[in-house]
Design a protein around this motif. Structure first.
Motif, PDB file in Angstrom:
ATOM      1  N   MET A   1       0.883  -1.158   0.179  1.00 41.49           N
ATOM      2  CA  MET A   1       0.014  -0.025   0.120  1.00 41.49           C
ATOM      3  C   MET A   1       0.750   1.255   0.084  1.00 41.49           C
ATOM      4  N   ARG A   2       0.521   2.188  -1.071  1.00 41.49           N
ATOM      5  CA  ARG A   2       1.209   3.242  -0.977  1.00 41.49           C
ATOM      6  C   ARG A   2       0.744   4.541  -0.345  1.00 41.49           C
ATOM      7  N   ALA A   3      -0.374   4.485  -0.292  1.00 39.55           N
ATOM      8  CA  ALA A   3      -1.044   5.515   0.692  1.00 39.55           C
ATOM      9  C   ALA A   3      -2.567   5.304   1.026  1.00 39.55           C
ATOM     10  N   ILE A   4      -2.865   6.067   2.227  1.00 36.67           N
ATOM     11  CA  ILE A   4      -4.434   5.974   2.338  1.00 36.67           C
ATOM     12  C   ILE A   4      -4.917   7.191   2.101  1.00 36.67           C
ATOM     13  N   ASP A   5      -6.075   7.361   1.396  1.00 37.97           N
ATOM     14  CA  ASP A   5      -6.651   8.522   0.871  1.00 37.97           C
ATOM     15  C   ASP A   5      -7.994   8.732   1.977  1.00 37.97           C
ATOM     16  N   VAL A   6      -7.886   9.404   2.851  1.00 39.32           N
ATOM     17  CA  VAL A   6      -8.803   9.701   3.908  1.00 39.32           C
ATOM     18  C   VAL A   6     -10.355  10.349   3.626  1.00 39.32           C
ATOM     19  N   HIS A   7     -10.289  11.003   2.397  1.00 42.03           N
ATOM     20  CA  HIS A   7     -11.213  11.749   1.950  1.00 42.03           C
ATOM     21  C   HIS A   7     -11.790  11.543   0.522  1.00 42.03           C
ATOM     22  N   VAL A   8     -12.688  10.382   0.299  1.00 39.08           N
ATOM     23  CA  VAL A   8     -13.038   9.972  -1.148  1.00 39.08           C
ATOM     24  C   VAL A   8     -14.727  10.030  -1.058  1.00 39.08           C
ATOM     25  N   HIS A   9     -15.064  10.697  -1.888  1.00 39.24           N
ATOM     26  CA  HIS A   9     -16.750  10.622  -2.065  1.00 39.24           C
ATOM     27  C   HIS A   9     -16.957   9.663  -3.280  1.00 39.24           C
ATOM     28  N   PRO A  10     -17.700   8.619  -3.167  1.00 40.05           N
ATOM     29  CA  PRO A  10     -17.832   7.675  -4.020  1.00 40.05           C
ATOM     30  C   PRO A  10     -18.518   8.346  -5.577  1.00 40.05           C
ATOM     31  N   SER A  11     -17.753   7.999  -6.755  1.00 39.65           N
ATOM     32  CA  SER A  11     -18.519   8.937  -7.865  1.00 39.65           C
ATOM     33  C   SER A  11     -19.323   8.001  -8.355  1.00 39.65           C
ATOM     34  N   THR A  12     -19.927   6.929  -7.685  1.00 42.36           N
ATOM     35  CA  THR A  12     -20.947   5.967  -8.462  1.00 42.36           C
ATOM     36  C   THR A  12     -22.248   6.859  -7.971  1.00 42.36           C
ATOM     37  N   ARG A  13     -22.431   7.585  -6.917  1.00 40.97           N
ATOM     38  CA  ARG A  13     -23.548   8.224  -6.335  1.00 40.97           C
ATOM     39  C   ARG A  13     -23.350   9.575  -6.031  1.00 40.97           C
ATOM     40  N   GLY A  14     -24.442  10.580  -5.886  1.00 40.23           N
ATOM     41  CA  GLY A  14     -24.017  11.741  -5.625  1.00 40.23           C
ATOM     42  C   GLY A  14     -23.245  12.824  -5.938  1.00 40.23           C
ATOM     43  N   LEU A  15     -22.857  12.524  -7.407  1.00 40.71           N
ATOM     44  CA  LEU A  15     -21.710  13.210  -7.899  1.00 40.71           C
ATOM     45  C   LEU A  15     -22.391  14.883  -8.144  1.00 40.71           C
ATOM     46  N   ASP A  16     -21.789  15.769  -7.917  1.00 43.33           N
ATOM     47  CA  ASP A  16     -22.029  17.148  -8.008  1.00 43.33           C
ATOM     48  C   ASP A  16     -21.436  17.644  -9.165  1.00 43.33           C
ATOM     49  N   CYS A  17     -22.257  17.800 -10.387  1.00 44.57           N
ATOM     50  CA  CYS A  17     -21.542  18.239 -11.410  1.00 44.57           C
ATOM     51  C   CYS A  17     -21.165  19.562 -11.584  1.00 44.57           C
ATOM     52  N   ASP A  18     -21.891  20.760 -10.740  1.00 42.21           N
ATOM     53  CA  ASP A  18     -21.127  21.994 -10.642  1.00 42.21           C
ATOM     54  C   ASP A  18     -19.923  21.841 -10.047  1.00 42.21           C
ATOM     55  N   ALA A  19     -19.707  20.988  -8.883  1.00 41.89           N
ATOM     56  CA  ALA A  19     -18.266  21.146  -8.335  1.00 41.89           C
ATOM     57  C   ALA A  19     -17.455  20.642  -9.279  1.00 41.89           C
ATOM     58  N   CYS A  20     -17.620  19.414 -10.053  1.00 45.46           N
ATOM     59  CA  CYS A  20     -16.804  18.956 -11.072  1.00 45.46           C
ATOM     60  C   CYS A  20     -16.483  20.227 -12.125  1.00 45.46           C
ATOM     61  N   ALA A  21     -17.367  21.091 -12.464  1.00 46.93           N
ATOM     62  CA  ALA A  21     -17.060  22.143 -13.431  1.00 46.93           C
ATOM     63  C   ALA A  21     -15.863  23.087 -12.440  1.00 46.93           C
ATOM     64  N   TYR A  22     -16.444  23.294 -11.313  1.00 48.78           N
ATOM     65  CA  TYR A  22     -15.507  24.325 -10.531  1.00 48.78           C
ATOM     66  C   TYR A  22     -14.102  23.899 -10.668  1.00 48.78           C
ATOM     67  N   PHE A  23     -13.834  22.309 -10.164  1.00 50.41           N
ATOM     68  CA  PHE A  23     -12.706  21.793 -10.345  1.00 50.41           C
ATOM     69  C   PHE A  23     -12.031  21.450 -11.665  1.00 50.41           C
ATOM     70  N   ARG A  24     -12.718  22.037 -12.669  1.00 49.52           N
ATOM     71  CA  ARG A  24     -12.476  21.631 -14.009  1.00 49.52           C
ATOM     72  C   ARG A  24     -12.132  20.191 -14.404  1.00 49.52           C
ATOM     73  N   ARG A  25     -12.965  19.270 -13.864  1.00 49.94           N
ATOM     74  CA  ARG A  25     -12.963  17.767 -13.999  1.00 49.94           C
ATOM     75  C   ARG A  25     -13.936  17.419 -15.131  1.00 49.94           C
ATOM     76  N   GLU A  26     -13.463  16.816 -16.177  1.00 46.36           N
ATOM     77  CA  GLU A  26     -14.081  16.413 -17.144  1.00 46.36           C
ATOM     78  C   GLU A  26     -15.015  15.127 -16.940  1.00 46.36           C
ATOM     79  N   LEU A  27     -16.181  15.260 -16.976  1.00 47.75           N
ATOM     80  CA  LEU A  27     -17.190  14.088 -16.545  1.00 47.75           C
ATOM     81  C   LEU A  27     -16.662  12.767 -17.090  1.00 47.75           C
ATOM     82  N   ASN A  28     -16.205  12.862 -18.286  1.00 48.45           N
ATOM     83  CA  ASN A  28     -16.001  11.353 -18.751  1.00 48.45           C
ATOM     84  C   ASN A  28     -14.707  10.746 -18.296  1.00 48.45           C
ATOM     85  N   GLU A  29     -14.054  11.495 -17.570  1.00 50.62           N
ATOM     86  CA  GLU A  29     -12.870  10.913 -16.681  1.00 50.62           C
ATOM     87  C   GLU A  29     -13.205  10.359 -15.430  1.00 50.62           C
TER      88      GLU A  29
END
Ligand SMILES: [Zn+2]
Length: 277
Positions: A1-29
Motif C-alpha cells: 500500500m502506497r497511501a491511504i486517501d482519507v477523503h473520498v466521495h464515491p463517484s458512483t452516486r451523489g456526484l455534484d456536476c457543478d463541483a466538477c465544473a469548478y474543479f475543471r473535471r471532465e465528467l467522462n474522466e
C-alpha cells in the motif's frame, strides 16, 4: 500500500456536476461504475475511506448513503479500507441520530464519521449536539468536519442557502476542548481561514487535518509549511475524489519536496494509526 486517501466521495452516486465544473473535471474522466471506481484505487495502490454523505445540491439520481459505501467496502476490500459515515445532524432529532450512530459504531466497516457543517447548517460546537458527540467520543472513532470554503453553492445567488460561517475552524477548537478524547479531523486547509485552522490544529492535540480539495502544490503556502514541520504527525493525505483526481493528487504530493519520514507519515502512517487500518 502506497497511501491511504482519507477523503473520498464515491463517484458512483451523489456526484455534484457543478463541483466538477469548478474543479475543471471532465465528467467522462470520472468513473461511474463500481468496478471502474474501485480499479482506479487498486491501480494506484491506494486504499480509500469512502464518505457516506449526500450533498444537498444533488437532487437527481440515487442518493449516496452509508449503506451504499458499506456495500462498496464489502465488495472491493482491495480498494476501500472502510467508510466515514454521515448523519443528518441539524435536521433530524438527536435521539434518532443517537440510535443510528450506535448501530454504525458497531459496524467494523465504519472507521469514523464525516459531517459538512455548512451544507448541513449546524455549528459543531452547538451544545444541542453534545449528547451525540458524547456517544461518538466514547465510540472512539475519529470524526471529520468540513472546514472553510465549499464549492457547493459557489457562485450561486445566496450560495444556494449555504453559509460558510458554520465551517470556520475556530468552532472545532471549542469542540476539541469540550471533548478532549474525541479525535477530530478538520477536512481541507480551511481557506480562507487557513491561519485560524493552523492555530487550532497546533493548539489542540486531538485535532488533525487532511490535505483534500487541492493538488498539494496549490495548498496555501502557510499550510504547506505547517505540514512540513510541526503538523507532520497530524496531517493526513486526502484527495476529495472525484473532484480531485487521485493520480494527479499523488504526483502533485511528490512535488511538495517533503523529506521521506514526513511524506511517509502523511501518506500512510498517520492515517494507519488514527483509524487502526
Ligand atoms: Zn469532500
Amino acid at each position: 500500500m502506497r497511501a491511504i486517501d482519507v477523503h473520498v466521495h464515491p463517484s458512483t452516486r451523489g456526484l455534484d456536476c457543478d463541483a466538477c465544473a469548478y474543479f475543471r473535471r471532465e465528467l467522462n474522466e470520472v468513473p461511474t461504475t463500481e468496478e471502474k471506481f474501485a480499479d482506479l484505487f487498486v491501480a494506484q495502490q491506494v486504499k480509500a475511506l469512502l464518505i457516506g454523505w449526500h450533498p444537498s445540491t444533488v437532487k437527481d439520481g440515487t442518493r449516496n448513503s452509508n449503506e451504499h459505501v458499506i456495500e462498496l467496502v464489502t465488495r472491493y476490500p482491495a480498494a476501500f479500507a472502510g467508510i466515514l459515515a454521515s448523519l443528518n445532524v441539524g435536521s433530524q432529532p438527536v435521539a434518532e441520530l443517537i440510535d443510528e450512530a450506535r448501530a454504525l459504531l458497531e459496524n467494523p466497516a465504519v472507521k469514523g464519521f464525516k459531517f459538512h457543517p455548512p451544507d448541513q447548517n449546524f455549528y459543531p460546537n452547538d451544545r444541542k449536539h453534545y449528547e451525540l458527540w458524547e456517544l461518538l467520543e466514547a465510540g472512539n472513532k475519529p470524526v471529520m468536519f468540513h472546514t472553510g470554503f465549499t464549492v457547493l453553492g459557489a457562485n450561486q445567488d445566496g450560495g444556494h442557502g449555504i453559509g460558510l460561517d458554520c465551517g470556520r475552524p475556530i468552532h472545532l477548537d471549542t469542540l476539541a476542548r469540550d471533548f478532549p478524547r474525541m479525535k477530530i479531523i478538520a477536512a481541507h486547509p480551511g481557506w480562507p481561514w487557513q491561519e485560524e485552522l493552523i492555530g487550532v490544529v497546533t493548539h489542540k492535540k486531538n485535532i488533525y487535518v487532511d490535505t483534500s480539495g487541492y493538488l498539494a502544490e496549490q495548498l496555501p503556502e502557510l499550510f504547506q509549511r505547517a505540514i512540513r514541520g510541526r503538523l507532520q504527525d497530524k496531517a493526513l493525505f486526502g484527495t476529495d475524489f472525484p473532484y480531485v483526481d487521485l493520480e494527479k493528487a499523488l504526483i502533485s504530493f511528490d512535488k511538495l519536496g517533503l523529506k521521506d519520514p514526513a511524506k511517509e507519515k502523511i501518506l500512510l502512517a498517520n492515517a494507519r494509526a488514527l483509524f487502526g487500518i
